[in-house]
Design a protein around this motif. Structure first.
Motif, PDB file in Angstrom:
ATOM      1  N   SER A   1      43.355   1.999  17.313  1.00  0.00           N
ATOM      2  CA  SER A   1      43.880   1.950  16.241  1.00  0.00           C
ATOM      3  C   SER A   1      45.594   2.698  16.285  1.00  0.00           C
ATOM      4  O   SER A   1      45.695   3.358  17.123  1.00  0.00           O
ATOM      5  N   GLY A   2      46.289   2.276  15.235  1.00  0.00           N
ATOM      6  CA  GLY A   2      47.573   3.109  15.280  1.00  0.00           C
ATOM      7  C   GLY A   2      48.772   2.177  15.672  1.00  0.00           C
ATOM      8  O   GLY A   2      49.722   2.886  15.586  1.00  0.00           O
ATOM      9  N   GLY A   3      48.743   1.043  16.069  1.00  0.00           N
ATOM     10  CA  GLY A   3      49.965   0.352  16.132  1.00  0.00           C
ATOM     11  C   GLY A   3      50.659  -0.174  14.671  1.00  0.00           C
ATOM     12  O   GLY A   3      50.295   0.363  13.693  1.00  0.00           O
ATOM     13  N   GLY A   4      51.750  -0.686  15.133  1.00  0.00           N
ATOM     14  CA  GLY A   4      52.437  -1.034  13.858  1.00  0.00           C
ATOM     15  C   GLY A   4      54.005  -1.285  14.479  1.00  0.00           C
ATOM     16  O   GLY A   4      54.267  -1.689  15.367  1.00  0.00           O
ATOM     17  N   LEU A   5      54.575  -1.342  13.190  1.00  0.00           N
ATOM     18  CA  LEU A   5      56.153  -1.717  13.515  1.00  0.00           C
ATOM     19  C   LEU A   5      57.021  -0.448  13.235  1.00  0.00           C
ATOM     20  O   LEU A   5      56.810   0.286  12.211  1.00  0.00           O
ATOM     21  N   VAL A   6      57.985  -0.176  13.947  1.00  0.00           N
ATOM     22  CA  VAL A   6      58.818   0.872  13.955  1.00  0.00           C
ATOM     23  C   VAL A   6      60.361   0.594  14.253  1.00  0.00           C
ATOM     24  O   VAL A   6      60.322  -0.166  15.219  1.00  0.00           O
ATOM     25  N   GLN A   7      61.262   1.608  13.899  1.00  0.00           N
ATOM     26  CA  GLN A   7      62.472   1.182  14.361  1.00  0.00           C
ATOM     27  C   GLN A   7      62.630   1.899  15.726  1.00  0.00           C
ATOM     28  O   GLN A   7      62.102   2.988  16.074  1.00  0.00           O
TER      29      GLN A   7
ATOM     30  N   SER B   1      30.104   5.206  32.586  1.00  0.00           N
ATOM     31  CA  SER B   1      28.847   5.177  33.153  1.00  0.00           C
ATOM     32  C   SER B   1      28.050   5.113  32.121  1.00  0.00           C
ATOM     33  O   SER B   1      28.155   6.073  31.049  1.00  0.00           O
ATOM     34  N   ILE B   2      27.104   4.336  32.090  1.00  0.00           N
ATOM     35  CA  ILE B   2      26.099   3.836  31.105  1.00  0.00           C
ATOM     36  C   ILE B   2      24.828   4.532  31.079  1.00  0.00           C
ATOM     37  O   ILE B   2      24.384   4.622  32.412  1.00  0.00           O
ATOM     38  N   VAL B   3      24.186   5.009  30.159  1.00  0.00           N
ATOM     39  CA  VAL B   3      22.844   5.619  30.310  1.00  0.00           C
ATOM     40  C   VAL B   3      21.884   4.784  31.113  1.00  0.00           C
ATOM     41  O   VAL B   3      21.643   3.684  30.551  1.00  0.00           O
ATOM     42  N   ARG B   4      21.186   5.314  32.016  1.00  0.00           N
ATOM     43  CA  ARG B   4      20.013   4.513  32.637  1.00  0.00           C
ATOM     44  C   ARG B   4      20.510   3.430  33.505  1.00  0.00           C
ATOM     45  O   ARG B   4      19.709   2.499  33.909  1.00  0.00           O
ATOM     46  N   LEU B   5      21.812   3.222  33.631  1.00  0.00           N
ATOM     47  CA  LEU B   5      22.328   2.225  34.624  1.00  0.00           C
ATOM     48  C   LEU B   5      23.191   3.030  35.805  1.00  0.00           C
ATOM     49  O   LEU B   5      23.851   4.026  35.541  1.00  0.00           O
ATOM     50  N   ILE B   6      23.015   2.479  36.930  1.00  0.00           N
ATOM     51  CA  ILE B   6      23.879   2.822  38.265  1.00  0.00           C
ATOM     52  C   ILE B   6      25.278   2.134  37.973  1.00  0.00           C
ATOM     53  O   ILE B   6      25.564   1.047  37.739  1.00  0.00           O
ATOM     54  N   GLY B   7      26.390   2.772  38.265  1.00  0.00           N
ATOM     55  CA  GLY B   7      27.456   2.457  38.530  1.00  0.00           C
ATOM     56  C   GLY B   7      28.596   2.761  37.324  1.00  0.00           C
ATOM     57  O   GLY B   7      28.048   3.218  36.193  1.00  0.00           O
ATOM     58  N   GLU B   8      29.796   2.231  37.309  1.00  0.00           N
ATOM     59  CA  GLU B   8      30.773   2.546  36.680  1.00  0.00           C
ATOM     60  C   GLU B   8      31.344   1.161  35.981  1.00  0.00           C
ATOM     61  O   GLU B   8      31.347   0.197  36.889  1.00  0.00           O
ATOM     62  N   TYR B   9      31.512   0.871  34.688  1.00  0.00           N
ATOM     63  CA  TYR B   9      31.868  -0.222  34.196  1.00  0.00           C
ATOM     64  C   TYR B   9      33.130  -0.191  33.329  1.00  0.00           C
ATOM     65  O   TYR B   9      33.415   0.894  32.759  1.00  0.00           O
ATOM     66  N   ASP B  10      34.210  -1.261  33.447  1.00  0.00           N
ATOM     67  CA  ASP B  10      35.319  -1.224  32.800  1.00  0.00           C
ATOM     68  C   ASP B  10      35.294  -1.813  31.428  1.00  0.00           C
ATOM     69  O   ASP B  10      34.865  -3.019  31.131  1.00  0.00           O
ATOM     70  N   TYR B  11      35.745  -1.322  30.475  1.00  0.00           N
ATOM     71  CA  TYR B  11      35.654  -1.544  29.135  1.00  0.00           C
ATOM     72  C   TYR B  11      37.190  -1.635  28.359  1.00  0.00           C
ATOM     73  O   TYR B  11      37.828  -0.742  28.756  1.00  0.00           O
ATOM     74  N   TRP B  12      37.320  -2.759  27.662  1.00  0.00           N
ATOM     75  CA  TRP B  12      38.881  -2.755  26.918  1.00  0.00           C
ATOM     76  C   TRP B  12      38.396  -3.051  25.549  1.00  0.00           C
ATOM     77  O   TRP B  12      37.437  -3.689  25.054  1.00  0.00           O
ATOM     78  N   GLY B  13      39.493  -2.480  24.614  1.00  0.00           N
ATOM     79  CA  GLY B  13      39.551  -2.785  23.429  1.00  0.00           C
ATOM     80  C   GLY B  13      40.128  -3.974  23.230  1.00  0.00           C
ATOM     81  O   GLY B  13      40.701  -4.795  24.045  1.00  0.00           O
ATOM     82  N   GLN B  14      40.194  -4.365  21.808  1.00  0.00           N
ATOM     83  CA  GLN B  14      40.520  -5.581  21.329  1.00  0.00           C
ATOM     84  C   GLN B  14      42.385  -5.826  21.439  1.00  0.00           C
ATOM     85  O   GLN B  14      42.862  -6.802  21.235  1.00  0.00           O
ATOM     86  N   GLY B  15      42.975  -4.492  21.393  1.00  0.00           N
ATOM     87  CA  GLY B  15      44.430  -4.427  21.439  1.00  0.00           C
ATOM     88  C   GLY B  15      45.026  -4.258  20.166  1.00  0.00           C
ATOM     89  O   GLY B  15      44.582  -4.551  19.141  1.00  0.00           O
ATOM     90  N   THR B  16      46.110  -3.685  20.167  1.00  0.00           N
ATOM     91  CA  THR B  16      46.722  -3.265  18.803  1.00  0.00           C
ATOM     92  C   THR B  16      48.030  -3.719  19.159  1.00  0.00           C
ATOM     93  O   THR B  16      48.820  -3.412  20.088  1.00  0.00           O
ATOM     94  N   GLN B  17      48.969  -4.137  18.371  1.00  0.00           N
ATOM     95  CA  GLN B  17      50.491  -4.718  18.444  1.00  0.00           C
ATOM     96  C   GLN B  17      51.172  -3.559  18.176  1.00  0.00           C
ATOM     97  O   GLN B  17      51.106  -2.728  17.088  1.00  0.00           O
ATOM     98  N   VAL B  18      52.204  -3.232  18.972  1.00  0.00           N
ATOM     99  CA  VAL B  18      53.305  -2.342  18.632  1.00  0.00           C
ATOM    100  C   VAL B  18      54.603  -3.026  18.875  1.00  0.00           C
ATOM    101  O   VAL B  18      54.894  -3.766  19.644  1.00  0.00           O
ATOM    102  N   THR B  19      55.405  -3.163  17.648  1.00  0.00           N
ATOM    103  CA  THR B  19      56.847  -3.689  17.657  1.00  0.00           C
ATOM    104  C   THR B  19      57.793  -2.728  17.256  1.00  0.00           C
ATOM    105  O   THR B  19      57.574  -2.050  16.280  1.00  0.00           O
ATOM    106  N   VAL B  20      58.846  -2.736  18.162  1.00  0.00           N
ATOM    107  CA  VAL B  20      59.866  -2.171  17.965  1.00  0.00           C
ATOM    108  C   VAL B  20      61.246  -2.752  17.764  1.00  0.00           C
ATOM    109  O   VAL B  20      61.585  -3.521  18.332  1.00  0.00           O
ATOM    110  N   SER B  21      61.638  -2.526  16.567  1.00  0.00           N
ATOM    111  CA  SER B  21      63.039  -3.255  16.032  1.00  0.00           C
ATOM    112  C   SER B  21      64.244  -2.372  16.454  1.00  0.00           C
ATOM    113  O   SER B  21      64.157  -1.274  16.318  1.00  0.00           O
ATOM    114  N   SER B  22      65.210  -3.166  16.667  1.00  0.00           N
ATOM    115  CA  SER B  22      66.558  -2.610  17.228  1.00  0.00           C
ATOM    116  C   SER B  22      67.345  -2.423  16.156  1.00  0.00           C
ATOM    117  O   SER B  22      67.047  -2.831  15.015  1.00  0.00           O
TER     118      SER B  22
END
Length: 121
Positions: free
Chosen positions: A7-13, A100-121
């Motif tokens: 969370s926290g994306g948005g439009l900023v100058q 690392s997940i409970v009761r599973l061996i190894g490490e797993y990569d997880y990604w969020g859905q993405g948040t747009q950051v737009t910077v205007s000039s």
């Protein structure tokens, strides 16, 4: 299951600031790495910043001195404080966690859905 939510994306100058937040939840045993990547249209996803559970941090050269990554291990949360934003920082920002997940061996990569950051000039 595990979820990673940004969370926290948005439009900023240009010159402004934004703060991104990301929380991981689910059957988590531990989180070794949390970080932020960004992606521009037609380009590969690139690392912005990352932090380990031990507190080590890593930044892309383009954001050093402007962005700060921090982490609350107790809450499985990572933040990205972005200051002095520039138009070239415009992208979709993705949260990443190596978990690392409970009761599973190894490490797993997880990604969020993405948040747009737009910077205007």
């Amino acid at each position: 299951q595990v979820q990673v939510v940004e969370s926290g994306g948005g439009l900023v100058q240009a010159g402004g600031s934004l703060r991104l937040s990301c929380v991981a939840s689910g059957n988590i045993f531990s989180i070794k790495v949390m970080g932020w990547y960004r992606q521009l249209p037609g380009k590969q996803r690139e690392l912005v910043a990352s932090t380990t559970s031990g507190g080590s941090t890593n930044y892309a050269d383009s954001v050093k001195g402007r962005f700060t990554i921090s982490r609350d291990n107790a809450k499985d949360t990572v933040f990205l404080q972005m200051n002095d934003l520039q138009p070239e920082d415009t992208a979709v920002y993705y949260c990443y966690a190596r978990i690392s997940i409970v009761r599973l061996i190894g490490e797993y990569d997880y990604w969020g859905q993405g948040t747009q950051v737009t910077v205007s000039s």
